[in-house]
Design a protein around this motif. Sequence first.
Motif, PDB file in Angstrom:
ATOM      1  N   ARG A 544       3.875   6.619  14.624  1.00  0.00           N
ATOM      2  CA  ARG A 544       4.109   6.070  13.297  1.00  0.00           C
ATOM      3  C   ARG A 544       5.288   5.108  13.316  1.00  0.00           C
ATOM      4  O   ARG A 544       5.257   4.036  12.689  1.00  0.00           O
ATOM      5  N   ARG A 559       8.545  -2.576   1.273  1.00  0.00           N
ATOM      6  CA  ARG A 559       7.520  -2.376   0.235  1.00  0.00           C
ATOM      7  C   ARG A 559       6.146  -2.843   0.728  1.00  0.00           C
ATOM      8  O   ARG A 559       5.132  -2.184   0.481  1.00  0.00           O
ATOM      9  N   GLN A 560       6.091  -3.955   1.418  1.00  0.00           N
ATOM     10  CA  GLN A 560       4.817  -4.444   1.943  1.00  0.00           C
ATOM     11  C   GLN A 560       4.243  -3.488   2.984  1.00  0.00           C
ATOM     12  O   GLN A 560       3.034  -3.240   3.022  1.00  0.00           O
ATOM     13  N   ALA A 562       4.868  -0.263   3.122  1.00  0.00           N
ATOM     14  CA  ALA A 562       4.432   0.937   2.393  1.00  0.00           C
ATOM     15  C   ALA A 562       3.064   0.732   1.765  1.00  0.00           C
ATOM     16  O   ALA A 562       2.196   1.622   1.823  1.00  0.00           O
ATOM     17  N   GLU A 563       2.838  -0.427   1.194  1.00  0.00           N
ATOM     18  CA  GLU A 563       1.541  -0.698   0.564  1.00  0.00           C
ATOM     19  C   GLU A 563       0.428  -0.766   1.604  1.00  0.00           C
ATOM     20  O   GLU A 563      -0.682  -0.270   1.381  1.00  0.00           O
ATOM     21  N   ARG A 564       0.710  -1.344   2.761  1.00  0.00           N
ATOM     22  CA  ARG A 564      -0.321  -1.465   3.783  1.00  0.00           C
ATOM     23  C   ARG A 564      -0.685  -0.120   4.394  1.00  0.00           C
ATOM     24  O   ARG A 564      -1.857   0.128   4.699  1.00  0.00           O
ATOM     25  N   LEU A 565       0.313   0.757   4.599  1.00  0.00           N
ATOM     26  CA  LEU A 565       0.071   2.037   5.260  1.00  0.00           C
ATOM     27  C   LEU A 565      -0.094   3.187   4.273  1.00  0.00           C
ATOM     28  O   LEU A 565      -0.207   4.346   4.708  1.00  0.00           O
ATOM     29  N   THR A 566      -0.060   2.897   2.986  1.00  0.00           N
ATOM     30  CA  THR A 566      -0.179   3.915   1.941  1.00  0.00           C
ATOM     31  C   THR A 566       0.905   4.978   2.107  1.00  0.00           C
ATOM     32  O   THR A 566       0.634   6.188   2.197  1.00  0.00           O
ATOM     33  N   LEU A 567       2.135   4.512   2.194  1.00  0.00           N
ATOM     34  CA  LEU A 567       3.295   5.390   2.291  1.00  0.00           C
ATOM     35  C   LEU A 567       4.258   5.032   1.169  1.00  0.00           C
ATOM     36  O   LEU A 567       4.131   3.992   0.523  1.00  0.00           O
ATOM     37  N   SER A 568       5.246   5.891   0.948  1.00  0.00           N
ATOM     38  CA  SER A 568       6.292   5.553  -0.011  1.00  0.00           C
ATOM     39  C   SER A 568       7.312   4.640   0.658  1.00  0.00           C
ATOM     40  O   SER A 568       7.464   4.640   1.886  1.00  0.00           O
ATOM     41  N   THR A 571       9.771   6.653   2.637  1.00  0.00           N
ATOM     42  CA  THR A 571       9.283   7.107   3.935  1.00  0.00           C
ATOM     43  C   THR A 571       9.378   5.992   4.978  1.00  0.00           C
ATOM     44  O   THR A 571       9.789   6.226   6.123  1.00  0.00           O
TER      45      THR A 571
END
Length: 599
Positions: A544, A559-560, A562-568, A571
Amino acid sequence: MSIRSPDDVTTIDTRARTLRLPWPFTGREEELELVRRSLTAGRPGIVVTGPAGCGRTRLATEAVRGTGCARVAGTPETRGSAFAAFAHLLPEGVTLHRAVQLLSDVRLLLVDDAQLLDDASAALLHQLAVHGRTRLLVVVADGSPAPSAVTRLWTGELLPRLALEPLSAEDTVQLLTAGAGAPPEPLTVNRLHGLCRGDLRLLRDLLAAVRDEGLLTPVPDGDEWAWRGPVPPTPTLRERTAHLFARPCPDERETLDRLAFAEPLPLPTDTLDLRVLERLETDGLIEADDDESAVRLAHPLYGPVLRAAAGRLRAGRLTRARGSLRGALETETAALVRAVEDADVRTRRTPVGEWLVAEGEPVPPAHAAVRARFSRLRGELREAAAWAREGLAQDGKDTACRHELMLAAVESGERTTAPPPPVVDTREAVPALDGCETYHAYGAVRLGDPGRAVGLLPPGSVFARHAQALARADGAALDRVAGELAERGFLLFAAEAHAQAVRAHRDPTAARTARTRAVALARRCQGARTPALAGLVLGELTARQQQIVALAAAGLSNRQIAERLTLSVRTVGNHLYGAYTRLGACDRAALPWLTGQPA
């Protein structure tokens, strides 16, 4: 030629009269973060000092952007009026005591050009710092006398002081690319950086003038631009050099002009009036060589300005008196060859070769190949390629220049295989080719196969000790070798030795330290991508972490990612922090070198 804007929406024609400025803020990210931290709640503020044109005001403006702070500024015209700088914040006829009371509720105050404050305003600023209720961002220019109440802000330890250094060549590249929408080629960067010496106002003015004069040309087979030719006499340039023309003594002006038209060569001291030279040296207009046998102008801008101001007859007379450039260039070339042979490629003066490039004069391929080789060994790969192209512009079939250009491409990762060594032409007065057996044998060490170099490297040399340390997998010895290589100017070789030490160390802490040093050196090597530097992160990160680090190195924000990997976002930040700790990295800027992605 059209230069793309950063957003690829507008274009800038070189025939237009103005660049679409202001340029984006760049090159001072660390200083910006330091200033912002100094302005947070519970801290008193900071004083920012620096030379003219270094970007003090722009840095301060970026630091307070969006905060709604109060602003004041000193001006030369109002130094005789009490509280002139604060006139828009205070009632007329106010006393110092009352002024402190009225401004105590201001939470953040930016004071620009504080060296120009009137005495009452300076005293008010000092009292606000003493009381400590107002966070202060005070900007002061170096080289001008400031009121004692201002200088006591940092000498009396009321506020910390940040002394801005001139912008580095690397940061100059970022600024020029961001401002013009396309990157400059390395020799143009060196020229602009040398002329401006960190003066951003002059840099912007000079680039605009060069563009307006039609002196920008595209580099073949790339998106870079180059500048060759004269220095335009811009308003800012004339302002910076006005003191040259204010010399009242005719003999001083004659000496300055003789030095200007002698460039790029110095003049022997014994051909000039020593008393005139002493006065000019005292005022910082000339400088003497270490042995005091020759003198030259103290700033690279002085020569172009003085030459531009001379009449045609005077210019002709003084130009004819200049010595031979051919002999001086041969001496420069021979000195570079000796440096390579002596395994010492620390920075050396090469004024003649650089002057020929700047003026758009032909550069002999023999010199260009040696200069490219010297730069490549220093890890200046883009610069090496640029010098090789200068030689090929005169002779497109020159073997040595073609060889250097290909080697620079290989070490930059643009080619996957190295070219065979060229045949040395023994008729050359100066050996311009990469025929040194030591460096060919050392290539095996850099590739991780020291056994192939046994018996071929000079015994006791730093290259032989590198081979021995690698054969023993001795991490500490590899780090020591890397330190010596860096001291000798071989920054890329030093980075590779530290990278090899990472794999040899058994102590995780020592490995992280070696990795940090390898990354720091590799970042100075103009996009180097060699086998020894590849895969510094392999085996060090979780799956990861590798995924997130690769995306961050590619330029994605937290933020980008997080959006791509569906994470906060938190995280992602935690994973990056853990990766930084394992890699010995300080920030995002180091990640491309660690992951092998293009910078």
